[in-house]
Design a protein around this motif. Structure first.
Motif, PDB file in Angstrom:
ATOM      1  N   ASN A 214      56.293  87.954  52.257  1.00 44.93           N
ATOM      2  CA  ASN A 214      57.316  86.793  51.966  1.00 44.93           C
ATOM      3  C   ASN A 214      58.707  87.266  51.108  1.00 44.93           C
ATOM      4  OD1 ASN A 214      57.685  83.656  51.576  1.00 44.93           O
ATOM      5  ND2 ASN A 214      57.288  83.940  49.377  1.00 44.93           N
TER       6      ASN A 214
ATOM      7  N   LYS B  68      52.878  81.558  55.814  1.00 43.50           N
ATOM      8  CA  LYS B  68      51.851  80.618  55.512  1.00 43.50           C
ATOM      9  C   LYS B  68      50.423  80.737  56.087  1.00 43.50           C
ATOM     10  CE  LYS B  68      51.535  76.591  53.095  1.00 43.50           C
ATOM     11  NZ  LYS B  68      51.777  76.594  51.715  1.00 43.50           N
TER      12      LYS B  68
ATOM     13  N   GLU C 261      53.189  69.284  55.782  1.00 45.64           N
ATOM     14  CA  GLU C 261      54.053  70.756  55.295  1.00 45.64           C
ATOM     15  C   GLU C 261      54.365  71.299  56.627  1.00 45.64           C
ATOM     16  OE1 GLU C 261      52.467  74.485  52.636  1.00 45.64           O
ATOM     17  OE2 GLU C 261      51.086  72.673  52.629  1.00 45.64           O
ATOM     18  N   SER C 262      53.328  70.932  57.674  1.00 45.88           N
ATOM     19  CA  SER C 262      53.794  71.909  58.827  1.00 45.88           C
ATOM     20  C   SER C 262      54.917  71.486  59.249  1.00 45.88           C
ATOM     21  CB  SER C 262      52.714  71.416  59.775  1.00 45.88           C
ATOM     22  OG  SER C 262      51.260  71.911  59.337  1.00 45.88           O
TER      23      SER C 262
ATOM     24  N   VAL D 148      47.167  74.063  58.226  1.00 46.88           N
ATOM     25  CA  VAL D 148      48.320  73.608  57.342  1.00 46.88           C
ATOM     26  C   VAL D 148      48.516  72.086  57.387  1.00 46.88           C
ATOM     27  CG1 VAL D 148      50.963  74.074  56.738  1.00 46.88           C
ATOM     28  CG2 VAL D 148      49.724  75.861  57.631  1.00 46.88           C
TER      29      VAL D 148
ATOM     30  N   ASN E  71      58.649  81.670  57.602  1.00 43.55           N
ATOM     31  CA  ASN E  71      57.644  81.166  56.613  1.00 43.55           C
ATOM     32  C   ASN E  71      56.427  80.741  57.392  1.00 43.55           C
ATOM     33  OD1 ASN E  71      57.175  79.901  54.197  1.00 43.55           O
ATOM     34  ND2 ASN E  71      57.964  78.077  54.683  1.00 43.55           N
ATOM     35  N   SER E  72      56.368  80.176  58.676  1.00 42.48           N
ATOM     36  CA  SER E  72      55.310  79.814  59.305  1.00 42.48           C
ATOM     37  C   SER E  72      54.135  80.902  59.421  1.00 42.48           C
ATOM     38  CB  SER E  72      55.473  79.316  60.680  1.00 42.48           C
ATOM     39  OG  SER E  72      56.126  80.310  61.357  1.00 42.48           O
TER      40      SER E  72
ATOM     41  N   SER F 130      50.468  88.302  52.475  1.00 40.40           N
ATOM     42  CA  SER F 130      51.307  87.110  52.314  1.00 40.40           C
ATOM     43  C   SER F 130      52.442  87.280  51.500  1.00 40.40           C
ATOM     44  CB  SER F 130      50.768  85.736  52.103  1.00 40.40           C
ATOM     45  OG  SER F 130      49.957  85.768  51.009  1.00 40.40           O
TER      46      SER F 130
ATOM     47  N   ILE G 128      57.763  73.202  57.452  1.00 47.12           N
ATOM     48  CA  ILE G 128      58.024  74.614  57.808  1.00 47.12           C
ATOM     49  C   ILE G 128      58.753  74.660  59.208  1.00 47.12           C
ATOM     50  CG2 ILE G 128      57.040  76.751  58.466  1.00 47.12           C
ATOM     51  CD1 ILE G 128      54.505  75.862  56.524  1.00 47.12           C
TER      52      ILE G 128
ATOM     53  N   LYS H 289      48.567  83.573  54.677  1.00 46.73           N
ATOM     54  CA  LYS H 289      47.907  83.000  53.312  1.00 46.73           C
ATOM     55  C   LYS H 289      46.563  82.344  53.397  1.00 46.73           C
ATOM     56  CE  LYS H 289      49.294  81.267  48.792  1.00 46.73           C
ATOM     57  NZ  LYS H 289      50.400  80.766  47.992  1.00 46.73           N
TER      58      LYS H 289
END
Length: 334
Positions: free
Chosen positions: A48, A60, A215-216, A211, A56-57, A44, A219, A63
């Motif tokens: 990045n 994430k 935060e979702s 997620v 980014n999704s 991840s 993103i 990760k």
């Protein structure tokens, strides 16, 4: 995904993929990711480093997969998500092939008439000392201008297209394009539904991946390229972070999200099954958008017919009028 299923390690999977990629640019990126992984950096974190290539999704969720030990499941979800996205946009592009081919043929025909037929008709008039009709004279002037200065025109066109593409990549350009097409019949509704599907699909994808909802939303707001939807979803993320329900915050954007979408959020929040509630509406929109894509060519046809009709009237007038004038002159001489 397939390499992980066969129990191939992450580093070896990335290395194998780098051998199969044809584009040197992407091949170099995968090789760099491989070198980072074997040096002890998590996948991840390595991905990045290239936010323009790996969203980014995706990073994430990878990760989360690394932390939870469910990386194979994450890659299966990623493969399904990107496949759905690819299918949707491929269908839209394919539906535009027919109108594009028709317009291209029309342009080629116009160019042929301007540079071959009209000059020959003009020569006949000159040889017989007959004055050209005004419309033919104007088209002849245009064809002569293009013939003499085509390289300047081509250079100017390339510069214009370059700056136009640059403008359409800005927020102002994207807003201009959206406002221009959103009021078209069928096309406007289709455009909105594409953004709604992308929003809901991405949100479900992240929620199911574990997620948090706020935060979702944050993103997803960065993955949507339309400024209207981007700002609206960013607002939803901020309000959700404050403890407000999405179904309440989303109501202030009726032009972007129809009541059906708002109701799905409300139902999902009440039942605690937001992902399932959104999945139901996503299925509806997928079916609806497939029907609209199938009729997109038919919806565009009236506009194409009008453009073609205007062009044909001008060309026919520039051909028929001089032939008629020439016939009259020959009859008078006899």
């Amino acid at each position: 995904k397939f390499l992980l299923k066969s129990k191939t390690s992450i580093d070896e999977s990335i290395k194998s993929l780098s051998y199969q990629v044809n584009k040197q640019f992407f091949k170099n990126i995968l090789e760099d990711v491989y070198q980072q992984i074997i040096s002890g950096i998590p996948l991840s974190e390595a991905l990045n480093k290239y936010p323009d290539i790996f969203p980014n999704s995706m990073v994430k969720l990878i990760k989360i997969g690394e932390i939870s030990g469910k990386l194979e499941e994450v890659f299966e979800n990623l493969a399904e998500y990107f496949e759905e996205q690819h299918k949707l946009f491929s269908k839209v592009i394919q539906s535009l092939y027919y109108p594009a081919i028709v317009i291209l043929i029309f342009i080629v025909t116009i160019i042929f008439l301007l540079f071959n037929v009209i000059p020959q008709i003009a020569n006949i008039f000159v040889e017989n000392n007959i004055e050209l009709p005004k419309i033919t004279k104007n088209l002849l002037s245009i064809s002569t201008f293009f013939a003499n200065y085509w390289y300047y025109i081509l250079f100017g066109l390339v510069i214009f297209v370059y700056y136009l593409i640059g403008f359409f990549r800005t927020d102002e350009g994207k807003i201009f394009l959206y406002n221009m097409f959103v009021n078209f019949p069928v096309v406007g509704i289709l455009l909105k539904e594409i953004y709604i599907i992308s929003f809901i699909q991405s949100l479900i994808f992240l929620i199911k991946g574990g997620v948090p909802i706020s935060e979702s939303l944050e993103i997803v707001s960065h993955s949507i390229n339309n400024p209207y939807y981007k700002n609206a979803i960013k607002y939803l993320a901020d309000e959700t972070q404050k403890g407000k329900q999405i179904s309440e915050s989303i109501k202030i954007f009726p032009d972007l999200f129809p009541p059906f979408v708002i109701q799905s959020f409300s139902t999902g929040e009440k039942t605690g099954e937001l992902a399932n509630s959104l999945s139901s509406i996503l299925d509806y929109y997928k079916l609806d958008i497939n029907n609209k894509i199938n009729t997109l060519s038919e919806a565009i046809q009236p506009f194409i017919i009008i453009v073609l009709a205007i062009g044909l009237i001008l060309i026919e007038a520039s051909l028929i009028i001089p032939i008629s004038e020439l016939t009259k002159s020959i009859s008078q001489v006899r």
